[in-house]
Scaffold this motif. Sequence first.
Motif, mmCIF file in Angstrom:
data_model
loop_
_atom_site.group_PDB
_atom_site.id
_atom_site.type_symbol
_atom_site.label_atom_id
_atom_site.label_comp_id
_atom_site.label_asym_id
_atom_site.label_seq_id
_atom_site.Cartn_x
_atom_site.Cartn_y
_atom_site.Cartn_z
ATOM 1 N N TYR A 19 0.801 -1.230 0.000
ATOM 2 C CA TYR A 19 0.000 0.000 0.000
ATOM 3 C C TYR A 19 0.832 1.277 0.000
ATOM 4 C CZ TYR A 19 -4.477 -2.388 0.324
ATOM 5 O OH TYR A 19 -5.585 -3.135 0.041
ATOM 6 N N PRO A 20 1.818 1.458 0.889
ATOM 7 C CA PRO A 20 2.556 2.729 0.876
ATOM 8 C C PRO A 20 3.220 3.061 -0.457
ATOM 9 C CG PRO A 20 2.872 1.627 2.965
ATOM 10 C CD PRO A 20 2.159 0.650 2.083
ATOM 11 N N PRO A 21 3.928 2.121 -1.121
ATOM 12 C CA PRO A 21 4.503 2.496 -2.419
ATOM 13 C C PRO A 21 3.434 2.760 -3.475
ATOM 14 C CG PRO A 21 4.926 0.165 -1.930
ATOM 15 C CD PRO A 21 4.399 0.784 -0.690
ATOM 16 N N ARG A 22 2.317 2.064 -3.402
ATOM 17 C CA ARG A 22 1.221 2.327 -4.347
ATOM 18 C C ARG A 22 0.645 3.716 -4.132
ATOM 19 N NH1 ARG A 22 -3.164 -1.535 -3.150
ATOM 20 N NH2 ARG A 22 -1.588 -3.049 -3.775
ATOM 21 N N TRP A 23 0.414 4.070 -2.869
ATOM 22 C CA TRP A 23 -0.076 5.423 -2.571
ATOM 23 C C TRP A 23 0.889 6.471 -3.108
ATOM 24 C CZ3 TRP A 23 -0.861 3.975 3.257
ATOM 25 C CH2 TRP A 23 -2.087 3.305 3.418
ATOM 26 N N ALA A 24 2.174 6.283 -2.857
ATOM 27 C CA ALA A 24 3.165 7.276 -3.284
ATOM 28 C C ALA A 24 3.183 7.432 -4.793
ATOM 29 C CB ALA A 24 4.549 6.883 -2.766
ATOM 30 N N ALA A 25 3.075 6.317 -5.513
ATOM 31 C CA ALA A 25 3.075 6.376 -6.975
ATOM 32 C C ALA A 25 1.818 7.061 -7.494
ATOM 33 C CB ALA A 25 3.193 4.966 -7.548
ATOM 34 N N GLN A 26 0.662 6.713 -6.919
ATOM 35 C CA GLN A 26 -0.586 7.351 -7.348
ATOM 36 C C GLN A 26 -0.565 8.847 -7.046
ATOM 37 O OE1 GLN A 26 -3.251 4.843 -5.062
ATOM 38 N NE2 GLN A 26 -3.846 3.677 -6.874
ATOM 39 N N ALA A 27 -0.013 9.197 -5.903
ATOM 40 C CA ALA A 27 0.050 10.604 -5.507
ATOM 41 C C ALA A 27 0.952 11.392 -6.453
ATOM 42 C CB ALA A 27 0.547 10.721 -4.071
ATOM 43 N N ALA A 28 2.104 10.820 -6.795
ATOM 44 C CA ALA A 28 3.033 11.509 -7.688
ATOM 45 C C ALA A 28 2.415 11.715 -9.070
ATOM 46 C CB ALA A 28 4.334 10.726 -7.797
ATOM 47 N N TRP A 73 0.752 9.438 13.986
ATOM 48 C CA TRP A 73 1.505 10.647 14.323
ATOM 49 C C TRP A 73 3.027 10.459 14.217
ATOM 50 C CZ3 TRP A 73 -2.036 8.366 17.658
ATOM 51 C CH2 TRP A 73 -3.285 8.972 17.753
ATOM 52 N N LYS A 74 3.459 9.372 13.570
ATOM 53 C CA LYS A 74 4.899 9.086 13.529
ATOM 54 C C LYS A 74 5.372 8.636 12.146
ATOM 55 C CE LYS A 74 4.268 4.334 15.339
ATOM 56 N NZ LYS A 74 4.756 3.577 14.194
ATOM 57 N N ALA A 75 4.512 8.705 11.150
ATOM 58 C CA ALA A 75 4.893 8.225 9.818
ATOM 59 C C ALA A 75 4.154 9.013 8.735
ATOM 60 C CB ALA A 75 4.580 6.730 9.672
ATOM 61 N N PHE A 76 4.718 8.983 7.534
ATOM 62 C CA PHE A 76 4.134 9.549 6.311
ATOM 63 C C PHE A 76 4.210 11.075 6.282
ATOM 64 C CE2 PHE A 76 1.662 5.476 6.612
ATOM 65 C CZ PHE A 76 2.244 4.860 5.514
ATOM 66 N N ASP A 77 3.867 11.594 5.112
ATOM 67 C CA ASP A 77 3.624 13.019 4.930
ATOM 68 C C ASP A 77 2.598 13.155 3.817
ATOM 69 O OD1 ASP A 77 4.944 13.099 2.342
ATOM 70 O OD2 ASP A 77 6.862 13.196 3.396
ATOM 71 N N ALA A 78 2.228 14.372 3.504
ATOM 72 C CA ALA A 78 1.139 14.585 2.551
ATOM 73 C C ALA A 78 1.450 14.071 1.151
ATOM 74 C CB ALA A 78 0.804 16.075 2.489
ATOM 75 N N SER A 79 2.735 13.935 0.808
ATOM 76 C CA SER A 79 3.099 13.558 -0.559
ATOM 77 C C SER A 79 2.647 12.154 -0.944
ATOM 78 C CB SER A 79 4.614 13.679 -0.749
ATOM 79 O OG SER A 79 5.308 12.691 0.000
#
Length: 263
Positions: A19-28, A73-79
């Motif tokens: 999920y995290p790499p998929r989110w990052a790719a979709q967001a970019a 509250w300890k991971a990720f950012d808006a990107s």
Amino acid sequence: MTLDDAYANAAYIPQAEDYPPRWAAQAAAFRDAQGARGQIGVRYGPSDRQVFDFFQPTGVSRGTMMFVHGGYWKAFDASSFSHLAAGALARGWAVALPSYDLCPDVRISEISTQIAAALTEVANRTQGPIALAGHSAGGHLVARMTDPLLVSGDVRDRIEQIVAISPVADLTPLLQTSMNEILQLDAAEAEAESPVNMSPPHGVNVAVWVGSEERPVFLEQAEAFARTWGARHVVVEGKHHFDIIDGLADPESDLVAALLGLK
């Protein structure tokens, strides 16, 4: 610690690591597609992470939606979540997605103050109604934006809808998790920062959204929060803690409709 397993989401989601790499790719890809309609890294505070991304719809916006990401509250950012602006944007709303400093560099109460600063800066740059959505820890943070000690009355008066998605509304149980070594909560802060202990806002449509396949504690947290605030309580069949946010990217989803006051 006794509640570590109760709050472990990824361990109970198939292929959670995808999920995290998929989110990052979709967001970019989403940011690239917006071109000049996207403003990336708008500053609202002094630290490097106190920035938000802002996306403008075509034409005059009907209002502004702000989405606050989760990550305990300890991971990720808006990107990693830009693509979740797509639903509201297609409906003619501007969208802001703030990042914020993370624990243990700051305490949760400081993050609440940062999000209040982000909301104030977004309000200063926009006109019309404001809708707030937040996921998990972000659900906690958007609920905190109704606190008059955090947000001024002129900004709070513009908030018409809040959707807390799989929120952590009672922080006290987190004292019994090993992640508290990072969060550094004590009993007083956990109580003060828990939306279940706040007075419900007047004149705001609040909905609590949660997936039927979430961990039992998140189902319990959602139910307790909705009951305490007299909020709409929606349990979405077949959704878990990671895919419950997908509806934000779909302008025809029930989630976007609730967030924008369409039904």
